[in-house]
Design a protein around this motif. Sequence first.
Motif, mmCIF file in Angstrom:
data_model
loop_
_atom_site.group_PDB
_atom_site.id
_atom_site.type_symbol
_atom_site.label_atom_id
_atom_site.label_comp_id
_atom_site.label_asym_id
_atom_site.label_seq_id
_atom_site.Cartn_x
_atom_site.Cartn_y
_atom_site.Cartn_z
ATOM 1 N N GLN A 11 45.995 -28.434 -8.538
ATOM 2 C CA GLN A 11 46.555 -27.933 -7.281
ATOM 3 C C GLN A 11 46.317 -28.920 -6.144
ATOM 4 N N THR A 12 45.138 -29.532 -6.127
ATOM 5 C CA THR A 12 44.815 -30.503 -5.076
ATOM 6 C C THR A 12 45.719 -31.724 -5.174
ATOM 7 N N LYS A 13 45.927 -32.225 -6.385
ATOM 8 C CA LYS A 13 46.802 -33.382 -6.579
ATOM 9 C C LYS A 13 48.241 -33.045 -6.192
ATOM 10 N N LYS A 14 48.699 -31.858 -6.566
ATOM 11 C CA LYS A 14 50.068 -31.447 -6.246
ATOM 12 C C LYS A 14 50.245 -31.307 -4.737
ATOM 13 N N LEU A 15 49.257 -30.710 -4.076
ATOM 14 C CA LEU A 15 49.332 -30.535 -2.628
ATOM 15 C C LEU A 15 49.329 -31.891 -1.924
ATOM 16 N N HIS A 16 48.506 -32.799 -2.403
ATOM 17 C CA HIS A 16 48.460 -34.154 -1.828
ATOM 18 C C HIS A 16 49.815 -34.839 -1.964
ATOM 19 N N LYS A 17 50.413 -34.728 -3.141
ATOM 20 C CA LYS A 17 51.726 -35.329 -3.385
ATOM 21 C C LYS A 17 52.799 -34.696 -2.502
ATOM 22 N N ASP A 18 52.779 -33.369 -2.399
ATOM 23 C CA ASP A 18 53.777 -32.664 -1.593
ATOM 24 C C ASP A 18 53.629 -32.986 -0.106
ATOM 25 N N MET A 19 52.393 -33.099 0.376
ATOM 26 C CA MET A 19 52.176 -33.426 1.780
ATOM 27 C C MET A 19 52.682 -34.834 2.089
ATOM 28 N N LYS A 20 52.458 -35.773 1.192
ATOM 29 C CA LYS A 20 52.963 -37.132 1.391
ATOM 30 C C LYS A 20 54.487 -37.138 1.438
ATOM 31 N N LYS A 21 55.109 -36.407 0.506
ATOM 32 C CA LYS A 21 56.574 -36.340 0.479
ATOM 33 C C LYS A 21 57.099 -35.702 1.770
ATOM 34 N N SER A 22 56.400 -34.687 2.258
ATOM 35 C CA SER A 22 56.823 -34.000 3.476
ATOM 36 C C SER A 22 56.789 -34.930 4.683
ATOM 37 N N THR A 23 55.695 -35.683 4.842
ATOM 38 C CA THR A 23 55.590 -36.585 5.995
ATOM 39 C C THR A 23 56.571 -37.753 5.876
ATOM 40 N N GLU A 24 56.793 -38.227 4.655
ATOM 41 C CA GLU A 24 57.782 -39.295 4.460
ATOM 42 C C GLU A 24 59.180 -38.802 4.835
ATOM 43 N N ALA A 25 59.473 -37.554 4.492
ATOM 44 C CA ALA A 25 60.772 -36.971 4.845
ATOM 45 C C ALA A 25 60.881 -36.789 6.358
ATOM 46 N N ASP A 26 59.782 -36.375 7.001
ATOM 47 C CA ASP A 26 59.770 -36.231 8.460
ATOM 48 C C ASP A 26 60.103 -37.553 9.147
ATOM 49 N N ILE A 27 59.446 -38.610 8.685
ATOM 50 C CA ILE A 27 59.667 -39.933 9.283
ATOM 51 C C ILE A 27 61.107 -40.386 9.066
ATOM 52 N N ALA A 28 61.609 -40.195 7.848
ATOM 53 C CA ALA A 28 62.984 -40.591 7.541
ATOM 54 C C ALA A 28 63.974 -39.822 8.408
ATOM 55 N N MET A 29 63.692 -38.530 8.630
ATOM 56 C CA MET A 29 64.589 -37.703 9.451
ATOM 57 C C MET A 29 64.653 -38.210 10.881
ATOM 58 N N SER A 30 63.493 -38.454 11.500
ATOM 59 C CA SER A 30 63.505 -38.867 12.907
ATOM 60 C C SER A 30 64.062 -40.278 13.071
ATOM 61 N N LYS A 31 63.798 -41.148 12.102
ATOM 62 C CA LYS A 31 64.358 -42.500 12.156
ATOM 63 C C LYS A 31 65.882 -42.455 12.036
ATOM 64 N N ALA A 32 66.382 -41.562 11.180
ATOM 65 C CA ALA A 32 67.830 -41.414 11.020
ATOM 66 C C ALA A 32 68.455 -40.873 12.306
ATOM 67 N N ALA A 33 67.770 -39.943 12.970
ATOM 68 C CA ALA A 33 68.280 -39.384 14.226
ATOM 69 C C ALA A 33 68.351 -40.451 15.308
ATOM 70 N N VAL A 34 67.324 -41.307 15.363
ATOM 71 C CA VAL A 34 67.321 -42.417 16.332
ATOM 72 C C VAL A 34 68.461 -43.381 16.039
ATOM 73 N N LYS A 35 68.699 -43.646 14.760
ATOM 74 C CA LYS A 35 69.778 -44.558 14.367
ATOM 75 C C LYS A 35 71.136 -43.988 14.768
ATOM 76 N N ILE A 36 71.329 -42.688 14.580
ATOM 77 C CA ILE A 36 72.597 -42.047 14.945
ATOM 78 C C ILE A 36 72.829 -42.137 16.452
ATOM 79 N N SER A 37 71.798 -41.812 17.231
ATOM 80 C CA SER A 37 71.965 -41.844 18.688
ATOM 81 C C SER A 37 72.203 -43.274 19.179
ATOM 82 N N ALA A 38 71.562 -44.256 18.551
ATOM 83 C CA ALA A 38 71.777 -45.655 18.930
ATOM 84 C C ALA A 38 73.206 -46.085 18.604
ATOM 85 N N ASP A 39 73.699 -45.637 17.450
ATOM 86 C CA ASP A 39 75.084 -45.962 17.066
ATOM 87 C C ASP A 39 76.080 -45.340 18.041
ATOM 88 N N LEU A 40 75.814 -44.098 18.452
ATOM 89 C CA LEU A 40 76.695 -43.435 19.409
ATOM 90 C C LEU A 40 76.668 -44.137 20.764
#
Length: 253
Positions: free
Chosen positions: A37-66
């Motif tokens: 459970q600890t290993k799974k939670l660690h993996k899921d938390m990493k995936k979650s933060t990586e997705a968060d970063i990708a989301m905000s970077k994509a939003a910045v890219k969209i606004s810059a393109d606009l």
Amino acid sequence: MSWIPFKIGQPKKQIVSKTVERDFEREYDKLQKLEDQTKKLHKDMKKSTEADIAMSKAAVKISADLLSNPLCEQDQAFLESMTALDTAMRRMDSFNQEKVNQIQKTVIDPLKKYSGVFPSLNMAVKRREQALQDYKRLQSKVEKYEEKEKTGPIMVKLHQAREELRPVREDFEAKNKQLLDEMPKFYHSRIDYFQPSFEALIRAQVVYFTEMHKIFSELTDQIDQAGLTDEQRERENEAKLSELRALSIVADD
């Protein structure tokens, strides 16, 4: 013909009670599940933060393109709206990075450190199992000599086997007692260990979404002057699209 020693099998004497073995298996099974459970939670938390970063970077890219769209050069109102959007997205990205950094320090790193304890625990269990096998082997050896005719040479070997068994038995009993004492303590420690991490995770999310509410409320005030509903905007877009479709350059042949 060479001499073949008698085969050492399982001892007749039960050296570990079924109750003790059952207690040991139960406690170790709980720790194995905790490790998974600890290993799974660690993996899921990493995936979650990586997705968060990708989301905000994509939003910045969209606004810059606009913002770099040629329309901004022609329409002052559109330029102001896109500038406001770009500023909001960059603020969002900054707060998101702070949130991710906080989660990394207070949740992900502690999870990784906690997972790092399990290899030592598993090794201690393996050493206990090896000690148990040595104990069984030597106990069986003693029993074999005890069953033989009590001749001088046999008595000497029996004495030697008993002397060999004693430290092995003591070693197993010490390892077994230590694990039975410490495994439940280790399992129960998870609550005190992880509670601060999960509280920090909640605080990081609360701070982030509070800031997001402020940012997007300000953005709404800046760009939503007309106050149109989504349905009205959709109808407006459809009307504009109908006008475009009516042009001869896009008309069907």
